[in-house]
Design a protein around this motif. Structure first.
Motif, PDB file in Angstrom:
ATOM      1  N   THR A 149       0.808  -1.213   0.000  1.00  0.00           N
ATOM      2  CA  THR A 149       0.000   0.000   0.000  1.00  0.00           C
ATOM      3  C   THR A 149       0.846   1.270   0.000  1.00  0.00           C
ATOM      4  O   THR A 149       0.409   2.307  -0.473  1.00  0.00           O
ATOM      5  CB  THR A 149      -0.927   0.040   1.229  1.00  0.00           C
ATOM      6  OG1 THR A 149      -0.135  -0.067   2.410  1.00  0.00           O
ATOM      7  CG2 THR A 149      -1.934  -1.092   1.174  1.00  0.00           C
ATOM      8  N   LYS A 150       2.075   1.186   0.530  1.00  0.00           N
ATOM      9  CA  LYS A 150       2.920   2.373   0.615  1.00  0.00           C
ATOM     10  C   LYS A 150       4.377   1.974   0.421  1.00  0.00           C
ATOM     11  O   LYS A 150       4.817   0.941   0.921  1.00  0.00           O
ATOM     12  CB  LYS A 150       2.741   3.041   1.982  1.00  0.00           C
ATOM     13  CG  LYS A 150       3.476   4.345   2.132  1.00  0.00           C
ATOM     14  CD  LYS A 150       3.186   4.951   3.492  1.00  0.00           C
ATOM     15  CE  LYS A 150       3.963   6.231   3.669  1.00  0.00           C
ATOM     16  NZ  LYS A 150       3.825   6.765   5.022  1.00  0.00           N
ATOM     17  N   ILE A 151       5.119   2.805  -0.306  1.00  0.00           N
ATOM     18  CA  ILE A 151       6.545   2.568  -0.548  1.00  0.00           C
ATOM     19  C   ILE A 151       7.316   3.789  -0.064  1.00  0.00           C
ATOM     20  O   ILE A 151       7.091   4.899  -0.538  1.00  0.00           O
ATOM     21  CB  ILE A 151       6.826   2.329  -2.041  1.00  0.00           C
ATOM     22  CG1 ILE A 151       6.058   1.110  -2.536  1.00  0.00           C
ATOM     23  CG2 ILE A 151       8.318   2.168  -2.291  1.00  0.00           C
ATOM     24  CD1 ILE A 151       6.103   0.914  -4.031  1.00  0.00           C
ATOM     25  N   ALA A 161      18.220   1.240  -4.449  1.00  0.00           N
ATOM     26  CA  ALA A 161      17.237   1.963  -3.652  1.00  0.00           C
ATOM     27  C   ALA A 161      16.850   1.105  -2.456  1.00  0.00           C
ATOM     28  O   ALA A 161      16.316   0.006  -2.621  1.00  0.00           O
ATOM     29  CB  ALA A 161      16.010   2.287  -4.491  1.00  0.00           C
ATOM     30  N   ASP A 162      17.138   1.588  -1.261  1.00  0.00           N
ATOM     31  CA  ASP A 162      16.720   0.919  -0.033  1.00  0.00           C
ATOM     32  C   ASP A 162      15.337   1.432   0.316  1.00  0.00           C
ATOM     33  O   ASP A 162      15.132   2.641   0.462  1.00  0.00           O
ATOM     34  CB  ASP A 162      17.696   1.205   1.097  1.00  0.00           C
ATOM     35  CG  ASP A 162      19.058   0.580   0.834  1.00  0.00           C
ATOM     36  OD1 ASP A 162      19.101  -0.519   0.252  1.00  0.00           O
ATOM     37  OD2 ASP A 162      20.065   1.202   1.203  1.00  0.00           O
ATOM     38  N   THR A 163      14.375   0.510   0.458  1.00  0.00           N
ATOM     39  CA  THR A 163      12.988   0.899   0.640  1.00  0.00           C
ATOM     40  C   THR A 163      12.350   0.148   1.794  1.00  0.00           C
ATOM     41  O   THR A 163      12.836  -0.896   2.226  1.00  0.00           O
ATOM     42  CB  THR A 163      12.160   0.607  -0.625  1.00  0.00           C
ATOM     43  OG1 THR A 163      12.196  -0.795  -0.881  1.00  0.00           O
ATOM     44  CG2 THR A 163      12.688   1.332  -1.820  1.00  0.00           C
ATOM     45  N   PHE A 164      11.244   0.690   2.262  1.00  0.00           N
ATOM     46  CA  PHE A 164      10.380   0.029   3.225  1.00  0.00           C
ATOM     47  C   PHE A 164       9.002  -0.066   2.588  1.00  0.00           C
ATOM     48  O   PHE A 164       8.405   0.944   2.214  1.00  0.00           O
ATOM     49  CB  PHE A 164      10.302   0.827   4.531  1.00  0.00           C
ATOM     50  CG  PHE A 164      11.579   0.814   5.305  1.00  0.00           C
ATOM     51  CD1 PHE A 164      11.905  -0.279   6.094  1.00  0.00           C
ATOM     52  CD2 PHE A 164      12.448   1.874   5.237  1.00  0.00           C
ATOM     53  CE1 PHE A 164      13.093  -0.295   6.811  1.00  0.00           C
ATOM     54  CE2 PHE A 164      13.638   1.862   5.939  1.00  0.00           C
ATOM     55  CZ  PHE A 164      13.962   0.769   6.732  1.00  0.00           C
ATOM     56  N   LEU A 165       8.504  -1.298   2.459  1.00  0.00           N
ATOM     57  CA  LEU A 165       7.195  -1.534   1.872  1.00  0.00           C
ATOM     58  C   LEU A 165       6.186  -1.761   2.983  1.00  0.00           C
ATOM     59  O   LEU A 165       6.406  -2.598   3.857  1.00  0.00           O
ATOM     60  CB  LEU A 165       7.225  -2.761   0.959  1.00  0.00           C
ATOM     61  CG  LEU A 165       8.271  -2.780  -0.159  1.00  0.00           C
ATOM     62  CD1 LEU A 165       8.210  -4.099  -0.899  1.00  0.00           C
ATOM     63  CD2 LEU A 165       8.063  -1.628  -1.106  1.00  0.00           C
ATOM     64  N   PRO A 169      11.472  -4.341   4.961  1.00  0.00           N
ATOM     65  CA  PRO A 169      12.623  -3.664   4.351  1.00  0.00           C
ATOM     66  C   PRO A 169      13.082  -4.414   3.100  1.00  0.00           C
ATOM     67  O   PRO A 169      13.195  -5.639   3.115  1.00  0.00           O
ATOM     68  CB  PRO A 169      13.690  -3.705   5.442  1.00  0.00           C
ATOM     69  CG  PRO A 169      13.306  -4.841   6.304  1.00  0.00           C
ATOM     70  CD  PRO A 169      11.815  -5.010   6.199  1.00  0.00           C
ATOM     71  N   THR A 170      13.296  -3.696   2.030  1.00  0.00           N
ATOM     72  CA  THR A 170      13.736  -4.313   0.774  1.00  0.00           C
ATOM     73  C   THR A 170      14.830  -3.476   0.134  1.00  0.00           C
ATOM     74  O   THR A 170      15.057  -2.339   0.510  1.00  0.00           O
ATOM     75  CB  THR A 170      12.575  -4.437  -0.241  1.00  0.00           C
ATOM     76  OG1 THR A 170      12.084  -3.145  -0.516  1.00  0.00           O
ATOM     77  CG2 THR A 170      11.481  -5.318   0.271  1.00  0.00           C
ATOM     78  N   TYR A 206      14.171  -6.301  -9.119  1.00  0.00           N
ATOM     79  CA  TYR A 206      14.007  -6.788  -7.753  1.00  0.00           C
ATOM     80  C   TYR A 206      15.313  -7.410  -7.276  1.00  0.00           C
ATOM     81  O   TYR A 206      15.933  -8.165  -8.006  1.00  0.00           O
ATOM     82  CB  TYR A 206      12.877  -7.805  -7.712  1.00  0.00           C
ATOM     83  CG  TYR A 206      12.697  -8.465  -6.384  1.00  0.00           C
ATOM     84  CD1 TYR A 206      12.254  -7.731  -5.306  1.00  0.00           C
ATOM     85  CD2 TYR A 206      12.979  -9.792  -6.217  1.00  0.00           C
ATOM     86  CE1 TYR A 206      12.076  -8.325  -4.082  1.00  0.00           C
ATOM     87  CE2 TYR A 206      12.803 -10.393  -5.005  1.00  0.00           C
ATOM     88  CZ  TYR A 206      12.346  -9.662  -3.932  1.00  0.00           C
ATOM     89  OH  TYR A 206      12.186 -10.263  -2.728  1.00  0.00           O
ATOM     90  N   ARG A 207      15.724  -7.100  -6.080  1.00  0.00           N
ATOM     91  CA  ARG A 207      16.968  -7.659  -5.577  1.00  0.00           C
ATOM     92  C   ARG A 207      16.783  -8.583  -4.388  1.00  0.00           C
ATOM     93  O   ARG A 207      17.056  -9.761  -4.482  1.00  0.00           O
ATOM     94  CB  ARG A 207      17.955  -6.556  -5.244  1.00  0.00           C
ATOM     95  CG  ARG A 207      19.328  -6.968  -5.719  1.00  0.00           C
ATOM     96  CD  ARG A 207      20.344  -5.914  -5.637  1.00  0.00           C
ATOM     97  NE  ARG A 207      20.977  -5.917  -4.358  1.00  0.00           N
ATOM     98  CZ  ARG A 207      21.700  -4.943  -3.898  1.00  0.00           C
ATOM     99  NH1 ARG A 207      21.873  -3.879  -4.616  1.00  0.00           N
ATOM    100  NH2 ARG A 207      22.256  -5.003  -2.736  1.00  0.00           N
ATOM    101  N   ASP A 208      16.341  -8.095  -3.255  1.00  0.00           N
ATOM    102  CA  ASP A 208      16.194  -8.993  -2.122  1.00  0.00           C
ATOM    103  C   ASP A 208      15.239  -8.459  -1.069  1.00  0.00           C
ATOM    104  O   ASP A 208      15.000  -7.280  -0.965  1.00  0.00           O
ATOM    105  CB  ASP A 208      17.541  -9.298  -1.473  1.00  0.00           C
ATOM    106  CG  ASP A 208      18.227  -8.074  -0.900  1.00  0.00           C
ATOM    107  OD1 ASP A 208      17.567  -7.044  -0.745  1.00  0.00           O
ATOM    108  OD2 ASP A 208      19.422  -8.156  -0.618  1.00  0.00           O
ATOM    109  N   TRP A 209      14.702  -9.391  -0.323  1.00  0.00           N
ATOM    110  CA  TRP A 209      13.944  -9.074   0.875  1.00  0.00           C
ATOM    111  C   TRP A 209      14.915  -9.258   2.024  1.00  0.00           C
ATOM    112  O   TRP A 209      15.640 -10.230   2.076  1.00  0.00           O
ATOM    113  CB  TRP A 209      12.785 -10.050   1.084  1.00  0.00           C
ATOM    114  CG  TRP A 209      11.750  -9.980   0.026  1.00  0.00           C
ATOM    115  CD1 TRP A 209      11.774 -10.618  -1.174  1.00  0.00           C
ATOM    116  CD2 TRP A 209      10.549  -9.245   0.071  1.00  0.00           C
ATOM    117  NE1 TRP A 209      10.659 -10.305  -1.890  1.00  0.00           N
ATOM    118  CE2 TRP A 209       9.885  -9.481  -1.136  1.00  0.00           C
ATOM    119  CE3 TRP A 209       9.957  -8.409   1.005  1.00  0.00           C
ATOM    120  CZ2 TRP A 209       8.654  -8.907  -1.432  1.00  0.00           C
ATOM    121  CZ3 TRP A 209       8.736  -7.856   0.715  1.00  0.00           C
ATOM    122  CH2 TRP A 209       8.089  -8.098  -0.484  1.00  0.00           C
TER     123      TRP A 209
END
Length: 106
Positions: free
Chosen positions: A56-58, A73-77, A86-87, A102-105
């Motif tokens: 729902t949010k990135i 890009a370090d992100t929180f989904l 964290p991804t 896509y890289r990793d979870w």
């Protein structure tokens, strides 16, 4: 030359445009690319975690240049169930813009 000012401005515009082509995408642009990637992934793999619990949010915490044309890009989904995941995504520069890989979870 008939229009020296015109050609000077044109040359300046081309040089400045070429200088800006290797910049990393902004956080909002990276989030948009990642969102499109996750939507396509959910459609392609309906049994995946992304399809079962949609994002729902990135939040992009950082965008780091790895090499020319590739950024990390370090992100929180935030998922629909409220989980914060964290991804890390790699974004690659393509002729028509940035594309998410896509890289990793974590």
């Amino acid at each position: 030359m008939k229009y020296p000012l015109f050609y000077t401005l044109l040359a300046l515009l081309l040089v400045q445009g070429a200088a800006c082509t290797h910049r990393a995408p902004s956080s909002s642009a990276a989030a948009t690319r990642i969102e499109h990637y996750l939507e396509r992934y959910a459609k392609k793999f309906p049994d995946s975690e992304v399809a079962k619990d949609p994002v729902t949010k990135i939040d992009v915490s950082s965008v780091t240049v790895i090499k020319k044309g590739v950024v990390d890009a370090d992100t929180f989904l935030t998922t629909q169930s409220g989980a914060l995941v964290p991804t890390s995504f790699s974004l690659m520069r393509k002729p028509l813009g940035w594309s998410a890989l896509y890289r990793d979870w974590e």
